[in-house]
Write a protein that holds these residues in place. Structure first.
Motif, PDB file in Angstrom:
ATOM      1  N   LEU A  41       0.859  -1.188   0.000  1.00 33.26           N
ATOM      2  CA  LEU A  41       0.000   0.000   0.000  1.00 33.26           C
ATOM      3  C   LEU A  41       0.891   1.233   0.000  1.00 33.26           C
ATOM      4  CD1 LEU A  41      -2.577  -1.338   2.591  1.00 33.26           C
ATOM      5  CD2 LEU A  41      -2.949  -1.051   0.129  1.00 33.26           C
ATOM      6  N   PRO A  42       0.493   2.274  -0.723  1.00 37.23           N
ATOM      7  CA  PRO A  42       1.378   3.435  -0.877  1.00 37.23           C
ATOM      8  C   PRO A  42       1.277   4.398   0.306  1.00 37.23           C
ATOM      9  CG  PRO A  42      -0.651   3.795  -2.083  1.00 37.23           C
ATOM     10  CD  PRO A  42      -0.787   2.437  -1.447  1.00 37.23           C
ATOM     11  N   ARG A  43       2.393   4.993   0.666  1.00 38.56           N
ATOM     12  CA  ARG A  43       2.378   6.003   1.742  1.00 38.56           C
ATOM     13  C   ARG A  43       1.776   7.310   1.257  1.00 38.56           C
ATOM     14  NH1 ARG A  43       3.011   4.158   6.911  1.00 38.56           N
ATOM     15  NH2 ARG A  43       4.826   2.823   7.068  1.00 38.56           N
ATOM     16  N   ASN A  44       1.736   7.494  -0.078  1.00 38.43           N
ATOM     17  CA  ASN A  44       1.117   8.720  -0.608  1.00 38.43           C
ATOM     18  C   ASN A  44       0.473   8.426  -1.956  1.00 38.43           C
ATOM     19  OD1 ASN A  44       4.371   9.147  -1.285  1.00 38.43           O
ATOM     20  ND2 ASN A  44       3.030   9.678  -2.992  1.00 38.43           N
ATOM     21  N   ALA A  45      -0.377   9.339  -2.370  1.00 33.65           N
ATOM     22  CA  ALA A  45      -1.034   9.202  -3.672  1.00 33.65           C
ATOM     23  C   ALA A  45      -0.040   9.551  -4.779  1.00 33.65           C
ATOM     24  CB  ALA A  45      -2.239  10.119  -3.736  1.00 33.65           C
ATOM     25  N   SER A  46      -0.269   9.011  -5.973  1.00 35.85           N
ATOM     26  CA  SER A  46       0.599   9.298  -7.117  1.00 35.85           C
ATOM     27  C   SER A  46      -0.262   9.383  -8.377  1.00 35.85           C
ATOM     28  CB  SER A  46       1.655   8.199  -7.271  1.00 35.85           C
ATOM     29  OG  SER A  46       1.039   6.933  -7.399  1.00 35.85           O
ATOM     30  N   VAL A  47       0.298  10.017  -9.399  1.00 39.26           N
ATOM     31  CA  VAL A  47      -0.427  10.149 -10.670  1.00 39.26           C
ATOM     32  C   VAL A  47       0.573   9.960 -11.807  1.00 39.26           C
ATOM     33  CG1 VAL A  47      -0.307  12.697 -10.480  1.00 39.26           C
ATOM     34  CG2 VAL A  47      -1.879  11.677 -12.103  1.00 39.26           C
ATOM     35  N   SER A  48       0.128   9.270 -12.862  1.00 37.61           N
ATOM     36  CA  SER A  48       1.060   8.947 -13.953  1.00 37.61           C
ATOM     37  C   SER A  48       0.412   9.104 -15.317  1.00 37.61           C
ATOM     38  CB  SER A  48       1.536   7.501 -13.815  1.00 37.61           C
ATOM     39  OG  SER A  48       0.428   6.620 -13.812  1.00 37.61           O
ATOM     40  N   PHE A  49       1.271   9.243 -16.330  1.00 36.67           N
ATOM     41  CA  PHE A  49       0.863   9.099 -17.723  1.00 36.67           C
ATOM     42  C   PHE A  49       1.168   7.656 -18.131  1.00 36.67           C
ATOM     43  CE2 PHE A  49       1.617  13.760 -19.298  1.00 36.67           C
ATOM     44  CZ  PHE A  49       0.358  14.107 -18.829  1.00 36.67           C
ATOM     45  N   THR A  50       0.282   7.081 -18.880  1.00 32.41           N
ATOM     46  CA  THR A  50       0.512   5.752 -19.434  1.00 32.41           C
ATOM     47  C   THR A  50       1.230   5.916 -20.766  1.00 32.41           C
ATOM     48  OG1 THR A  50      -1.540   5.066 -18.411  1.00 32.41           O
ATOM     49  CG2 THR A  50      -0.652   3.610 -20.104  1.00 32.41           C
ATOM     50  N   LEU A  51       2.231   5.088 -21.009  1.00 36.29           N
ATOM     51  CA  LEU A  51       2.992   5.216 -22.251  1.00 36.29           C
ATOM     52  C   LEU A  51       2.377   4.354 -23.353  1.00 36.29           C
ATOM     53  CD1 LEU A  51       6.619   5.350 -20.812  1.00 36.29           C
ATOM     54  CD2 LEU A  51       5.016   7.197 -21.313  1.00 36.29           C
ATOM     55  N   GLN A  52       2.876   4.537 -24.563  1.00 39.75           N
ATOM     56  CA  GLN A  52       2.318   3.803 -25.696  1.00 39.75           C
ATOM     57  C   GLN A  52       3.292   2.730 -26.194  1.00 39.75           C
ATOM     58  OE1 GLN A  52      -0.701   3.889 -26.843  1.00 39.75           O
ATOM     59  NE2 GLN A  52      -0.341   2.495 -28.548  1.00 39.75           N
ATOM     60  N   GLY A  53       4.537   3.125 -26.433  1.00 33.52           N
ATOM     61  CA  GLY A  53       5.480   2.213 -27.082  1.00 33.52           C
ATOM     62  C   GLY A  53       6.112   1.212 -26.134  1.00 33.52           C
TER      63      GLY A  53
END
Ligand code: PMV
Length: 369
Positions: A41-53
């Motif tokens: 479980l994460p200690r903090n929230a995170s946000v990401s972009f999903t890649l394509q290649g």
């Protein structure tokens, strides 16, 4: 959320050998997950972009197991070659999933996996690899039992299972952008699985490139697992978690607004903060290389000269990701070729961009065992 289900067992005589195949991408965190507790479980929230290649293509072959043992019978092949080390890790992972999927004990499993990026590229494949495997497993459940309630339930379960393999992998099951961790005001957000925020992206961010400059392709000296562990004693841990949660909330607003400048400020500070946490761990360590800093300095100069919104981020390693909108694609590519490739090992970089998420593929002859 409790996915434990002792009823999910099969009658082995009725299982026909078959296979399932998913291609799942990697992702790049904009706000970083660094520090965990409990069962991944994460200690903090995170946000990401999903890649394509950058992606992993995984085929899961299964058939009835002749004699059912206590553990899981699995073999993992990477690029057609049996990999004892990955087999062992995959077996341990599948055995941890037995309370969710007790039928895994009743099957013979062979996993064939290929990465779209060269093994020697020094790019972590855990997010794409674990998400591809998790998607295969949920598809397998649907095939052996019944379809889940809907596609949202399917991806939520895949994200949950991917998380147990590698935390950041839970964000890869969704296209364009995803959030992991509880964020006030973000419906359905959870520490146990990621949620899609694709519908919150301003059009400018939908065109984003991520060019990955391969500064060094040597395997990193300290694993992410050890790095997360060191956060437990890090003197900056508590304020870091507060900061990351606040930044996740702000990043979501920035993504909606289309504010490429604030995006870049947060992005770069997140990258440097991640590495500052490594440098302030006990024992301390560094994953960036001199050429990582050369690239960063040269990029900042380019930005001052041109005003183009091209910003960097780093993963847990020395390679530099350059993120920028398509509108400045042409001058940025030229800048990379002319000024940054000398800092890359064998002058290599991977041109990637924000992607549409995983896809289920047909199983073809070349992937059948
Ligand atoms: O998913 P893990 O346990 O390999 O951790 C990776 C963490 C970072 O890639 C450094 C940041 C992130 O949020 O992806």
């Amino acid at each position: 959320m409790n996915y434990h289900n002792s009823a999910l067992t099969v009658v082995t005589d009725e299982v026909r050998p078959a296979a399932l195949r998913w291609r799942s991408p990697s992702n790049i965190a904009l706000v970083k997950y660094w520090g965990k507790y409990g069962d991944q479980l994460p200690r903090n929230a995170s946000v990401s972009f999903t890649l394509q290649g950058a992606a992993t293509d995984t085929t899961l072959h299964y058939g009835p197991r002749k004699s059912v043992g206590t553990g899981v019978a699995v073999q993992l092949y990477l690029d057609g070659k049996l990999e004892p080390k990955f087999t062992e890790r995959t077996q341990a992972y599948l055995e941890r999933l037995l309370p969710v999927y007790p039928f895994l004990r009743q099957l013979e499993i062979r996993i064939d996996t290929h990465n779209s990026f060269p093994h020697s590229a020094g790019i972590a494949s855990s997010a794409s690899g674990m998400s591809a495997l998790a998607l295969c497993l949920v598809s397998l459940e649907e095939r052996l039992f019944a379809p889940l309630a809907d596609r949202a339930a399917f991806y939520q379960k895949a994200s949950y299972l991917a998380r147990l393999g590698s935390g950041s992998a839970c964000r890869s099951v969704y296209g364009s952008a995803a959030v992991w961790g509880e964020v006030p005001g973000l419906n359905g957000s959870s520490e146990e699985y990621a949620v899609s925020v694709a519908d919150q992206l301003h059009p400018v961010f939908q065109t984003y490139h991520d060019d990955i400059l391969l500064v060094s392709r040597t395997e990193k000296a300290v694993s992410s697992r050890a790095g997360h562990g060191l956060m437990e004693q890090n003197p900056y841990a508590a304020p870091r978690y507060v900061q990351a949660n606040a930044r996740t909330r702000e990043m979501l607003q920035v993504l909606q607004r289309g504010d490429t400048e604030r995006f870049g400020q947060l992005l770069e500070s997140e990258a440097l903060t991640l590495h500052a946490l490594m440098m302030s761990s006990q024992p301390s360590y560094t994953l960036i290389e001199p050429d990582t800093l050369h690239v960063i300095n040269r990029l900042r100069q380019f930005r001052t000269e041109t005003g183009h919104p091209v910003y960097f981020t780093l993963d847990a390693g020395p390679n530099v990701h350059l993120l920028y909108p398509d509108t400045v694609g042409e001058p940025t590519k030229r800048f990379i070729r002319d000024h940054l490739l000398p800092y890359c090992e064998d002058r290599m970089y991977l041109a990637d961009r924000i992607g549409s998420g995983p896809e289920q593929l047909e199983v073809n002859e070349t992937t059948v065992a």
